[in-house]
Design a protein around this motif. Sequence first.
Motif, PDB file in Angstrom:
ATOM      1  N   THR A 186       0.971  -1.171  -0.037  1.00 25.32           N
ATOM      2  CA  THR A 186      -0.256  -0.602   0.038  1.00 25.32           C
ATOM      3  C   THR A 186       1.044   1.254   0.458  1.00 25.32           C
ATOM      4  O   THR A 186       0.710   1.929  -0.834  1.00 25.32           O
ATOM      5  CB  THR A 186      -1.008   0.201   1.378  1.00 25.32           C
ATOM      6  OG1 THR A 186      -0.139  -0.091   1.860  1.00 25.32           O
ATOM      7  CG2 THR A 186      -1.770  -0.865   0.741  1.00 25.32           C
ATOM      8  N   LEU A 187       1.807   1.252   0.796  1.00 22.93           N
ATOM      9  CA  LEU A 187       3.141   2.292   0.747  1.00 22.93           C
ATOM     10  C   LEU A 187       3.406   2.871  -0.815  1.00 22.93           C
ATOM     11  O   LEU A 187       3.620   3.878  -1.440  1.00 22.93           O
ATOM     12  CB  LEU A 187       4.426   2.323   1.820  1.00 22.93           C
ATOM     13  CG  LEU A 187       3.904   2.027   3.068  1.00 22.93           C
ATOM     14  CD1 LEU A 187       5.320   1.685   4.064  1.00 22.93           C
ATOM     15  CD2 LEU A 187       2.999   3.348   3.347  1.00 22.93           C
ATOM     16  N   GLU A 188       3.852   1.682  -1.552  1.00 21.99           N
ATOM     17  CA  GLU A 188       4.291   1.253  -2.646  1.00 21.99           C
ATOM     18  C   GLU A 188       3.687   2.150  -3.830  1.00 21.99           C
ATOM     19  O   GLU A 188       3.864   3.125  -4.223  1.00 21.99           O
ATOM     20  CB  GLU A 188       4.955  -0.018  -2.894  1.00 21.99           C
ATOM     21  CG  GLU A 188       5.409   0.105  -4.567  1.00 21.99           C
ATOM     22  CD  GLU A 188       6.155   1.384  -5.062  1.00 21.99           C
ATOM     23  OE1 GLU A 188       6.323   1.774  -6.286  1.00 21.99           O
ATOM     24  OE2 GLU A 188       7.336   1.224  -3.826  1.00 21.99           O
TER      25      GLU A 188
ATOM     26  N   PHE B  41      -9.773   1.362  -1.020  1.00 17.98           N
ATOM     27  CA  PHE B  41      -9.726   0.415  -0.810  1.00 17.98           C
ATOM     28  C   PHE B  41      -9.366   0.252   0.663  1.00 17.98           C
ATOM     29  O   PHE B  41      -8.018   0.088   1.201  1.00 17.98           O
ATOM     30  CB  PHE B  41      -8.654   0.089  -1.989  1.00 17.98           C
ATOM     31  CG  PHE B  41      -8.297   0.448  -3.184  1.00 17.98           C
ATOM     32  CD1 PHE B  41      -9.849  -0.635  -4.102  1.00 17.98           C
ATOM     33  CD2 PHE B  41      -7.998   1.869  -3.988  1.00 17.98           C
ATOM     34  CE1 PHE B  41      -9.348  -0.121  -5.300  1.00 17.98           C
ATOM     35  CE2 PHE B  41      -8.120   2.031  -4.409  1.00 17.98           C
ATOM     36  CZ  PHE B  41      -9.223   1.367  -5.272  1.00 17.98           C
ATOM     37  N   PRO B  42      -9.758  -0.590   1.361  1.00 14.73           N
ATOM     38  CA  PRO B  42     -10.418  -0.278   2.609  1.00 14.73           C
ATOM     39  C   PRO B  42      -8.948  -1.565   3.110  1.00 14.73           C
ATOM     40  O   PRO B  42      -8.275  -1.634   4.112  1.00 14.73           O
ATOM     41  CB  PRO B  42     -11.178  -1.129   3.322  1.00 14.73           C
ATOM     42  CG  PRO B  42     -11.794  -0.448   2.125  1.00 14.73           C
ATOM     43  CD  PRO B  42     -11.290  -0.813   1.097  1.00 14.73           C
ATOM     44  N   THR B  43      -8.625  -2.406   2.610  1.00 17.41           N
ATOM     45  CA  THR B  43      -7.834  -3.305   2.067  1.00 17.41           C
ATOM     46  C   THR B  43      -6.709  -3.466   1.907  1.00 17.41           C
ATOM     47  O   THR B  43      -7.215  -3.778   0.103  1.00 17.41           O
ATOM     48  CB  THR B  43      -8.486  -4.768   3.101  1.00 17.41           C
ATOM     49  OG1 THR B  43      -8.773  -5.014   1.639  1.00 17.41           O
ATOM     50  CG2 THR B  43      -9.168  -5.089   3.858  1.00 17.41           C
ATOM     51  N   HIS B  44      -5.441  -4.586   1.855  1.00 13.05           N
ATOM     52  CA  HIS B  44      -5.125  -4.476   0.508  1.00 13.05           C
ATOM     53  C   HIS B  44      -5.890  -6.004  -0.489  1.00 13.05           C
ATOM     54  O   HIS B  44      -5.628  -5.403  -1.412  1.00 13.05           O
ATOM     55  CB  HIS B  44      -2.999  -5.163   1.732  1.00 13.05           C
ATOM     56  CG  HIS B  44      -2.280  -5.333   0.203  1.00 13.05           C
ATOM     57  ND1 HIS B  44      -1.378  -6.663   0.024  1.00 13.05           N
ATOM     58  CD2 HIS B  44      -1.525  -4.809  -0.698  1.00 13.05           C
ATOM     59  CE1 HIS B  44      -1.115  -6.322  -0.879  1.00 13.05           C
ATOM     60  NE2 HIS B  44      -0.690  -5.788  -1.238  1.00 13.05           N
TER      61      HIS B  44
ATOM     62  N   LEU C 263      -7.446  -4.063  -3.139  1.00 17.79           N
ATOM     63  CA  LEU C 263      -6.467  -3.180  -3.433  1.00 17.79           C
ATOM     64  C   LEU C 263      -5.872  -4.136  -5.260  1.00 17.79           C
ATOM     65  O   LEU C 263      -6.509  -3.760  -6.368  1.00 17.79           O
ATOM     66  CB  LEU C 263      -5.403  -2.138  -2.767  1.00 17.79           C
ATOM     67  CG  LEU C 263      -4.721  -1.300  -4.141  1.00 17.79           C
ATOM     68  CD1 LEU C 263      -5.306  -0.102  -4.705  1.00 17.79           C
ATOM     69  CD2 LEU C 263      -3.040  -1.100  -3.396  1.00 17.79           C
ATOM     70  N   LEU C 264      -5.665  -4.769  -5.190  1.00 18.87           N
ATOM     71  CA  LEU C 264      -5.346  -5.800  -5.555  1.00 18.87           C
ATOM     72  C   LEU C 264      -5.698  -6.701  -6.503  1.00 18.87           C
ATOM     73  O   LEU C 264      -5.978  -6.803  -7.204  1.00 18.87           O
ATOM     74  CB  LEU C 264      -4.222  -6.832  -4.594  1.00 18.87           C
ATOM     75  CG  LEU C 264      -2.942  -6.548  -4.119  1.00 18.87           C
ATOM     76  CD1 LEU C 264      -2.457  -8.033  -3.342  1.00 18.87           C
ATOM     77  CD2 LEU C 264      -1.646  -6.102  -4.971  1.00 18.87           C
TER      78      LEU C 264
END
Length: 207
Positions: A38-40, A56-59, A62-63
């Motif tokens: 998430t940082l990237e 996107f509440p979770t990684h 997002l993916l």
Amino acid sequence: MQTATSPTAPSRKLATRQRLLDAAVSSLIELGVASTTTLEVQRRAGASRGALLHHFPTHAALLSATIEELVRRNDEAVRQAELTMGDILNPLERAIRILSTMSLQPAFLAELELWGASRTDSDLQAAIRGAERAARVERERVVESLLAAVQDSPNYEVVKSLSIAFLRGMALSSVLASNREYHEKLIAQWVWAVRVLLDAPPFREDN
């Protein structure tokens, strides 16, 4: 007062979401799943932590959201391949070669990498399953359009499903064995195998 040229709040939110998705896709393609943190994604998108969590509440969320964009890029790869393969007169061979070209593109490999990463991540697996169900309609539309010339064959569904599995396998093997001559041989063998399947008696579950 809102001017005609200034963006509205909803359009700004959509733009931010798209920017985050584009950042996630580029990171997946360039760095892989493990490094697409998430940082990237925040760094690439120039977005705040709050903005990312809003969309996107979770990684895993997002993916999995990148699947739609990866499928869109795969479809674009198909269209580009179609433009360069008009000299292949046999429609079956042309279809398989177009799909083979698509399967070796970075976006296709990134999608498969997401599948692999979900093997040991139940949250990611659940999210990807949902995203893939939504993407399946578009993916099958593209494949069926390319294989339209053989849709009347009683073994069409067999050819379609095995071709998709073949392409995924070839894409994965290309990661370790990037040999053009080897891939050409595999493609030629699959074209031959498909012709045999199309001429074979109809497949039955009890065969």
